[in-house]
Design an enzyme around this catalytic site. Structure first.
Site, PDB file in Angstrom:
ATOM      1  N   GLU A 148      -5.371  16.860 -11.475  1.00  0.00           N
ATOM      2  CA  GLU A 148      -5.722  17.456 -12.770  1.00  0.00           C
ATOM      3  C   GLU A 148      -7.205  17.787 -12.884  1.00  0.00           C
ATOM      4  OE1 GLU A 148      -3.424  15.823 -16.071  1.00  0.00           O
ATOM      5  OE2 GLU A 148      -5.120  16.192 -17.373  1.00  0.00           O
ATOM      6  N   LYS A 180       6.557  23.518 -14.089  1.00  0.00           N
ATOM      7  CA  LYS A 180       5.719  22.328 -13.952  1.00  0.00           C
ATOM      8  C   LYS A 180       5.114  22.271 -12.539  1.00  0.00           C
ATOM      9  CE  LYS A 180       4.702  17.615 -14.441  1.00  0.00           C
ATOM     10  NZ  LYS A 180       4.790  16.339 -15.101  1.00  0.00           N
ATOM     11  N   ASN A 203      -0.894  19.942 -20.661  1.00  0.00           N
ATOM     12  CA  ASN A 203      -1.207  19.121 -21.829  1.00  0.00           C
ATOM     13  C   ASN A 203      -1.158  19.912 -23.138  1.00  0.00           C
ATOM     14  OD1 ASN A 203      -1.591  16.889 -20.206  1.00  0.00           O
ATOM     15  ND2 ASN A 203      -3.767  17.297 -19.912  1.00  0.00           N
ATOM     16  N   GLU A 223       9.535  19.599 -24.119  1.00  0.00           N
ATOM     17  CA  GLU A 223       8.735  19.928 -22.932  1.00  0.00           C
ATOM     18  C   GLU A 223       9.165  21.274 -22.338  1.00  0.00           C
ATOM     19  OE1 GLU A 223       6.017  18.353 -21.780  1.00  0.00           O
ATOM     20  OE2 GLU A 223       6.159  16.569 -23.055  1.00  0.00           O
ATOM     21  N   HIS A 225      -0.515  13.022 -28.936  1.00  0.00           N
ATOM     22  CA  HIS A 225      -0.945  11.636 -28.714  1.00  0.00           C
ATOM     23  C   HIS A 225      -1.487  11.023 -30.003  1.00  0.00           C
ATOM     24  CE1 HIS A 225      -1.443  12.568 -24.157  1.00  0.00           C
ATOM     25  NE2 HIS A 225      -0.235  12.126 -24.435  1.00  0.00           N
ATOM     26  N   HIS A 264       8.473  11.101 -28.513  1.00  0.00           N
ATOM     27  CA  HIS A 264       7.491  11.905 -27.796  1.00  0.00           C
ATOM     28  C   HIS A 264       7.762  13.403 -27.976  1.00  0.00           C
ATOM     29  CE1 HIS A 264       4.377  12.808 -24.891  1.00  0.00           C
ATOM     30  NE2 HIS A 264       5.225  13.507 -24.158  1.00  0.00           N
ATOM     31  N   LYS A 284       2.642  11.451 -10.992  1.00  0.00           N
ATOM     32  CA  LYS A 284       1.906  10.492 -11.821  1.00  0.00           C
ATOM     33  C   LYS A 284       2.756   9.241 -12.000  1.00  0.00           C
ATOM     34  CE  LYS A 284      -1.088  13.467 -14.672  1.00  0.00           C
ATOM     35  NZ  LYS A 284      -1.434  13.886 -16.041  1.00  0.00           N
ATOM     36  N   ARG A 335       0.808  -1.228   0.000  1.00  0.00           N
ATOM     37  CA  ARG A 335       0.000   0.000   0.000  1.00  0.00           C
ATOM     38  C   ARG A 335       0.838   1.274   0.000  1.00  0.00           C
ATOM     39  NH1 ARG A 335      -2.830  -2.502   4.277  1.00  0.00           N
ATOM     40  NH2 ARG A 335      -4.432  -3.921   3.485  1.00  0.00           N
ATOM     41  N   ARG A 383      -3.647  21.979 -13.782  1.00  0.00           N
ATOM     42  CA  ARG A 383      -2.640  21.003 -14.226  1.00  0.00           C
ATOM     43  C   ARG A 383      -2.836  20.649 -15.693  1.00  0.00           C
ATOM     44  NH1 ARG A 383       0.095  15.821 -11.183  1.00  0.00           N
ATOM     45  NH2 ARG A 383       1.451  15.277 -12.901  1.00  0.00           N
ATOM     46  N   HIS A 422      -0.398  18.275 -26.428  1.00  0.00           N
ATOM     47  CA  HIS A 422      -0.452  16.828 -26.215  1.00  0.00           C
ATOM     48  C   HIS A 422      -1.660  16.137 -26.844  1.00  0.00           C
ATOM     49  CE1 HIS A 422       2.972  17.532 -23.669  1.00  0.00           C
ATOM     50  NE2 HIS A 422       3.072  16.253 -23.375  1.00  0.00           N
TER      51      HIS A 422
END
Lengths: 344, 344
Positions: free
Chosen positions: A215, A205, A223, A163, A230, A242, A121, A99, A219, A226
């Site tokens: 998010e 960031k 993106n 980025e 994607h 990427h 994340k 956990r 946040r 993005h």
């Protein structure tokens, strides 16, 4: 912590723990992992075959079982040493081991330093899509050593710069200009320049993550570029890097914003210029934009809701909707018109 | 929410979501799941074969993939409908699905109502031990309908009563006495008695969880009886019911506390009396206590640190160590001496 030489000082920067587990891909394990294992008392080194293809539940399970075999307990600590794949995978192992045990992120690529290692994340890919299984697990510490970038190939540096350019585009025009001017020094791996770059990107960031880890609001601004990125990645069967995808995504999304009447018309050129200096693709030609639009919709199908875009007002500033939302609902015909700017 | 009839009102108690996924074992899916699926718009029913043996990473993966097949997105919501296994397994699915979607816990056993559904612990078993992989994921809502206990077998009711007795033992002597007096009404499924029982137990558990979700301090008090219980379960190859193991564990740990000079000597008798009224085993005989002591040590090996015990001062009160700790380091020879009370 962002500091040249911090990798060798890592043993002194770790939280108190009964034992440590360094998780690395096979390449990074050779370059840095074995060395660190010698430096850190009561540590184990677990490695996995390099590549995004191994960021899976099966690898998560194997790494977890290896930790159990080593009798790592709740008072153990995971050290995620590597690029974005390692940050995500090892972070998810730590998030779910008994956990949750602490994770120290030690990113070794520029992209991981300014993106994956920051913000908590973690996750793995599944056949239905990338990062669809995971958890939020804030790292105990993030240790960034710019000297590590000396062994990073140039195209990986470019990959991370996409980025950084995004950070400038959404939050700080002067930073974007500084990246352009400093590109030479960055590729020469001048340590003070790299430190400044990483520091400013991590700051930006963190600003957007702070108070919105899950998010729900701001946040989402991270993106920018993005949604299209994607779709481009998926159309290329993930053969497009990427960073390249994000770069082209930002160009196209700046055009989309211009068609919407939201984004300053000079934004696309500013982004294109920076991409060029960062040695990233700065042009793309579509015979037919339809497959791309379809690819954005398939992302929607998996993730739910509508296709949302982050739009700039101008370089350094996000455009908010009338309702104050950070993302915009863009009709397909607007995307289609924007893509016409990139047709032959 | 603890209320007779709340199961039928569940559709009105759910958070706003794009779609709902009810996760149940095969038995509960038949008894309640299909009915609820009809009541709840935009809902899917996923079921798995009943039994702790299915609380695995493989089942977690299968349920996750089924949710992906149904295109459940971030705005989906999981409803965990069932006993402790379902609470833990469906909770872990929700915790890791696209980095976490809300879970509504709808426990259908007394044990789940007053234990597994409260406090946010989720997880699965692995070959090396129970609950070794998991996450903390606080439920959005917990909906408890005492009427559901009408279809629960008596021995399952006893199973839950062991935890209720534990709540009395660690926090509220009057509550322990009330359980003894009310045992008849509980087994007759008198709804007001069941409601009072659940309410008080949930209150006590919540008190210990509040501000200590990750069990750094007071939450550990909820482990009273459990160090020995886990060893008994493991010695029986998990054929001993959890409630029976916890009941015997509390008796033995009260004796351990008495040998340590920490626990009031009347505590064991009070616990034994309550177990008897709850139709739980209230005696055990050891030829040789050594295997049990060895089994507590193997738990330690996996979970790390030393074997820690929660000790009572008297019924209704936990004994804290001089340093203020909630758990005690007990030498094996003290455990051995306590076990002699239970030898032929």
């Amino acid at each position: 912590l962002i500091e040249a030489g911090s990798l060798d000082r890592l043993p002194h920067l770790l939280p108190e723990a009964h034992s440590y587990v360094i998780i690395s891909d096979s390449n990074v394990a050779e370059i840095h992992g074995k060395h660190l294992q010698h430096l850190i008392p009561r540590s184990h080194l677990l490695s996995f075959a390099a590549g995004e293809a191994n960021k899976t539940r099966e690898m998560w399970q194997r790494l977890t079982d290896e930790m159990l075999d080593h009798h790592i307990a709740r008072d153990g600590c995971v050290i995620a040493l590597g690029g974005g794949v390692t940050c995500d995978l090892a972070g998810f192992v730590a998030a779910t081991y008994m956990r949750g045990v602490p994770v120290v992120q030690v990113p070794t690529s520029l992209l991981a330093m300014i993106d994956a290692a920051i913000g908590g994340k973690t996750g793995v890919d599944v056949p239905a899509g990338k990062n669809l299984v995971g958890a939020f697990h804030t790292p105990h510490t993030v240790v960034i050593d710019p000297l590590v970038l000396n062994t990073l190939p140039d195209d990986e540096l470019s990959n991370g710069l996409a980025e950084a350019i995004k950070h400038g585009a959404i939050a700080d025009r002067a930073y974007l200009e500084w990246i352009e001017e400093s590109a030479g020094a960055i590729f020469e791996r001048r340590v003070h320049t790299l430190e400044s770059l990483i520091r400013r990107s991590v700051e930006i960031k963190s600003q957007f993550v702070e108070g919105d880890v899950r998010e729900a609001g701001k946040r989402a601004a991270l993106n920018f570029g993005h949604t299209i990125a994607h779709a481009l990645e998926s159309l290329s069967n993930f053969e497009l890097q990427h960073g390249s995808a994000v770069g082209l995504g930002m160009m196209i999304e700046a055009e989309i914003g211009a068609v919407m009447g939201v984004t300053d018309e000079h934004a696309t050129a500013a982004i294109t210029g920076a991409l060029h200096r960062a040695r990233l693709p700065d042009s793309i030609v579509f015979d037919n934009g339809l497959p791309l639009i379809e690819a954005t919709a398939s992302d929607k199908k998996v993730r739910g809701g509508t296709v949302r875009y982050v739009l700039l007002e101008s370089i350094g500033k996000i455009a908010r909707t009338e309702r104050g939302d950070w993302t915009w609902d863009v009709p397909d015909d607007v995307v289609s018109e924007a893509l016409r700017q990139f047709s032959v």
